[in-house]
Write a protein that holds these residues in place. Structure first.
Motif, PDB file in Angstrom:
ATOM      1  N   LYS A   9       0.835  -1.199   0.000  1.00 59.01           N
ATOM      2  CA  LYS A   9       0.000   0.000   0.000  1.00 59.01           C
ATOM      3  C   LYS A   9       0.871   1.251   0.000  1.00 59.01           C
ATOM      4  O   LYS A   9       0.540   2.247  -0.646  1.00 59.01           O
ATOM      5  N   GLU A  10       1.986   1.175   0.701  1.00 64.74           N
ATOM      6  CA  GLU A  10       2.892   2.320   0.736  1.00 64.74           C
ATOM      7  C   GLU A  10       3.454   2.624  -0.650  1.00 64.74           C
ATOM      8  O   GLU A  10       3.550   3.789  -1.056  1.00 64.74           O
ATOM      9  N   ALA A  11       3.811   1.586  -1.403  1.00 69.58           N
ATOM     10  CA  ALA A  11       4.327   1.793  -2.755  1.00 69.58           C
ATOM     11  C   ALA A  11       3.266   2.431  -3.648  1.00 69.58           C
ATOM     12  O   ALA A  11       3.566   3.321  -4.445  1.00 69.58           O
ATOM     13  N   VAL A  12       2.019   1.988  -3.507  1.00 69.48           N
ATOM     14  CA  VAL A  12       0.931   2.561  -4.301  1.00 69.48           C
ATOM     15  C   VAL A  12       0.714   4.018  -3.905  1.00 69.48           C
ATOM     16  O   VAL A  12       0.554   4.885  -4.769  1.00 69.48           O
ATOM     17  N   ASP A  28      -4.776   5.229 -17.801  1.00 70.90           N
ATOM     18  CA  ASP A  28      -5.789   4.179 -17.767  1.00 70.90           C
ATOM     19  C   ASP A  28      -5.333   3.058 -16.820  1.00 70.90           C
ATOM     20  O   ASP A  28      -4.142   2.927 -16.525  1.00 70.90           O
ATOM     21  N   PRO A  29      -6.266   2.262 -16.322  1.00 71.71           N
ATOM     22  CA  PRO A  29      -5.931   1.208 -15.346  1.00 71.71           C
ATOM     23  C   PRO A  29      -4.850   0.237 -15.826  1.00 71.71           C
ATOM     24  O   PRO A  29      -4.022  -0.212 -15.035  1.00 71.71           O
ATOM     25  N   GLN A  30      -4.829  -0.078 -17.101  1.00 67.28           N
ATOM     26  CA  GLN A  30      -3.828  -1.002 -17.630  1.00 67.28           C
ATOM     27  C   GLN A  30      -2.421  -0.424 -17.473  1.00 67.28           C
ATOM     28  O   GLN A  30      -1.487  -1.136 -17.106  1.00 67.28           O
ATOM     29  N   GLN A  31      -2.267   0.871 -17.733  1.00 68.27           N
ATOM     30  CA  GLN A  31      -0.965   1.526 -17.571  1.00 68.27           C
ATOM     31  C   GLN A  31      -0.548   1.544 -16.095  1.00 68.27           C
ATOM     32  O   GLN A  31       0.613   1.331 -15.766  1.00 68.27           O
ATOM     33  N   ARG A  34       0.843  -1.779 -15.188  1.00 66.46           N
ATOM     34  CA  ARG A  34       2.202  -1.962 -15.731  1.00 66.46           C
ATOM     35  C   ARG A  34       3.224  -1.223 -14.875  1.00 66.46           C
ATOM     36  O   ARG A  34       4.276  -1.774 -14.547  1.00 66.46           O
ATOM     37  N   GLU A  35       2.926   0.025 -14.514  1.00 62.01           N
ATOM     38  CA  GLU A  35       3.882   0.836 -13.749  1.00 62.01           C
ATOM     39  C   GLU A  35       4.111   0.289 -12.344  1.00 62.01           C
ATOM     40  O   GLU A  35       5.193   0.451 -11.791  1.00 62.01           O
ATOM     41  N   LEU A  36       3.104  -0.360 -11.762  1.00 57.58           N
ATOM     42  CA  LEU A  36       3.238  -0.911 -10.416  1.00 57.58           C
ATOM     43  C   LEU A  36       3.712  -2.356 -10.424  1.00 57.58           C
ATOM     44  O   LEU A  36       3.933  -2.943  -9.380  1.00 57.58           O
ATOM     45  N   GLY A  37       3.877  -2.935 -11.609  1.00 54.81           N
ATOM     46  CA  GLY A  37       4.395  -4.289 -11.695  1.00 54.81           C
ATOM     47  C   GLY A  37       3.360  -5.384 -11.548  1.00 54.81           C
ATOM     48  O   GLY A  37       3.708  -6.555 -11.405  1.00 54.81           O
TER      49      GLY A  37
END
Length: 54
Positions: A9-12, A28-31, A34-37
């Motif tokens: 949660k901290e990373a988000v 968009d949610p897909q991006q 991807r950025e959060l792995g």
């Protein structure tokens, strides 16, 4: 068994804060995934499922 997990949660929160500081709209949610792995986690889970099926 090695279990992959989603970002903390901290990373988000850190990611969202950096996006807000850039003053750009959220992608968009897909991006975001991807950025959060999250896509990597899904790919690893799919790979394990295929190995178990063999």
């Amino acid at each position: 068994m090695d279990k992959s997990k989603q970002p903390s949660k901290e990373a988000v929160r850190n990611w969202l804060q950096s996006r807000q500081e850039e003053r750009r709209p959220l992608p968009d949610p897909q991006q975001i995934r991807r950025e959060l792995g999250w896509e990597m986690v899904r790919a690893e889970q799919d790979e394990r499922t295929w190995r178990l099926a063999d």
